[in-house]
Design an enzyme around this catalytic site. Sequence first.
Site, PDB file in Angstrom:
ATOM      1  CE  LYS A  13      -2.055  -0.134   3.946  1.00  0.00           C
ATOM      2  NZ  LYS A  13      -1.435   0.878   4.784  1.00  0.00           N
ATOM      3  NE  ARG A 127       7.754  -3.217   6.543  1.00  0.00           N
ATOM      4  CZ  ARG A 127       6.511  -2.743   6.530  1.00  0.00           C
ATOM      5  NH1 ARG A 127       6.029  -2.215   5.435  1.00  0.00           N
ATOM      6  NH2 ARG A 127       5.741  -2.851   7.585  1.00  0.00           N
ATOM      7  NE  ARG A 144       2.421  -3.336  12.409  1.00  0.00           N
ATOM      8  CZ  ARG A 144       3.221  -3.129  11.368  1.00  0.00           C
ATOM      9  NH1 ARG A 144       4.305  -3.838  11.212  1.00  0.00           N
ATOM     10  NH2 ARG A 144       2.936  -2.207  10.490  1.00  0.00           N
TER      11      ARG A 144
HETATM   12  P1  AMP Z   1       1.864   1.798   9.610  1.00  0.00           P
HETATM   13  O1  AMP Z   1       3.068   2.568   9.233  1.00  0.00           O
HETATM   14  O2  AMP Z   1       0.634   2.262   8.883  1.00  0.00           O
HETATM   15  O3  AMP Z   1       2.066   0.322   9.496  1.00  0.00           O
HETATM   16  O4  AMP Z   1       1.586   2.096  11.151  1.00  0.00           O
HETATM   17  C1  AMP Z   1       2.530   1.779  12.157  1.00  0.00           C
HETATM   18  C2  AMP Z   1       1.854   1.806  13.521  1.00  0.00           C
HETATM   19  O5  AMP Z   1       1.328   3.112  13.773  1.00  0.00           O
HETATM   20  C3  AMP Z   1       0.653   0.883  13.667  1.00  0.00           C
HETATM   21  O6  AMP Z   1       1.033  -0.432  14.009  1.00  0.00           O
HETATM   22  C4  AMP Z   1      -0.120   1.573  14.790  1.00  0.00           C
HETATM   23  O7  AMP Z   1       0.489   1.360  16.036  1.00  0.00           O
HETATM   24  C5  AMP Z   1       0.079   3.030  14.451  1.00  0.00           C
HETATM   25  N1  AMP Z   1      -0.974   3.532  13.521  1.00  0.00           N
HETATM   26  C6  AMP Z   1      -0.834   3.946  12.230  1.00  0.00           C
HETATM   27  N2  AMP Z   1      -1.996   4.365  11.710  1.00  0.00           N
HETATM   28  C7  AMP Z   1      -2.912   4.212  12.699  1.00  0.00           C
HETATM   29  C8  AMP Z   1      -4.307   4.449  12.799  1.00  0.00           C
HETATM   30  N3  AMP Z   1      -5.021   4.925  11.756  1.00  0.00           N
HETATM   31  N4  AMP Z   1      -4.918   4.186  13.989  1.00  0.00           N
HETATM   32  C9  AMP Z   1      -4.224   3.712  15.050  1.00  0.00           C
HETATM   33  N5  AMP Z   1      -2.920   3.450  15.023  1.00  0.00           N
HETATM   34  C10 AMP Z   1      -2.244   3.692  13.863  1.00  0.00           C
END
Ligand code: AMP
Length: 187
Positions: A13, A127, A144
Amino acid sequence: MRLVLLGAPGSGKGTQAKLLVDKYGIPQISTGDLLRAAVAAKTELGLQVKAVMDSGDLVSDDLVLGLLKERLAQADTKDGFILDGFPRNLAQAEALTPLLDELGQPADLALLINVDEDEILQRILARAKVEGRSDDNEDVVRKRMGIYREQTKPVAAFYAARGELKSVDGIGSIESIFQRVTDQIES
Ligand code: AMP
């Protein structure tokens, strides 16, 4: 164009979002990046969320929504944006619609990048080795994925029920997936 990009962690994504930025000249808004920036800046908020992020849990809806509102208020979003990593659960999806309506910027489309879970697990573990992200060790990755399955997957159904969801197969080369993505956006 205002696009909500959906997909599991490791679905590609973020990579597709960057290609869309180049093609359409609109910003990618990644709530994960916004949170990581807060952590790096060692703001009070950053210190609070670091532990949550490292554990693989979701940060609180209010906090993420606050950061998102602030980001959407910046001038570079006037011609559109690509939302990456938000909404992560139904409460966020339900909050997003009125927020975007208030800004006069309703989403045009939610686009899901579909990749099965086994493939995802392999990808994120690979990764973790390359990038050394502190939230990419195996236990955290599995956590996750569980959160994705239980909380984030229903967001796709939410948009589908509103007739606003399109999806693409996320297996293949970056270029071939990008072709599918732009075909869907432009169809
Ligand atoms: P990502 O880079 O999108 O994989 O996000 C990394 C981490 O940031 C996630 O595992 C969550 O802990 C937090 N996070 C990112 N986006 C959100 C969201 N929309 N709501 C809650 N936590 C988020």
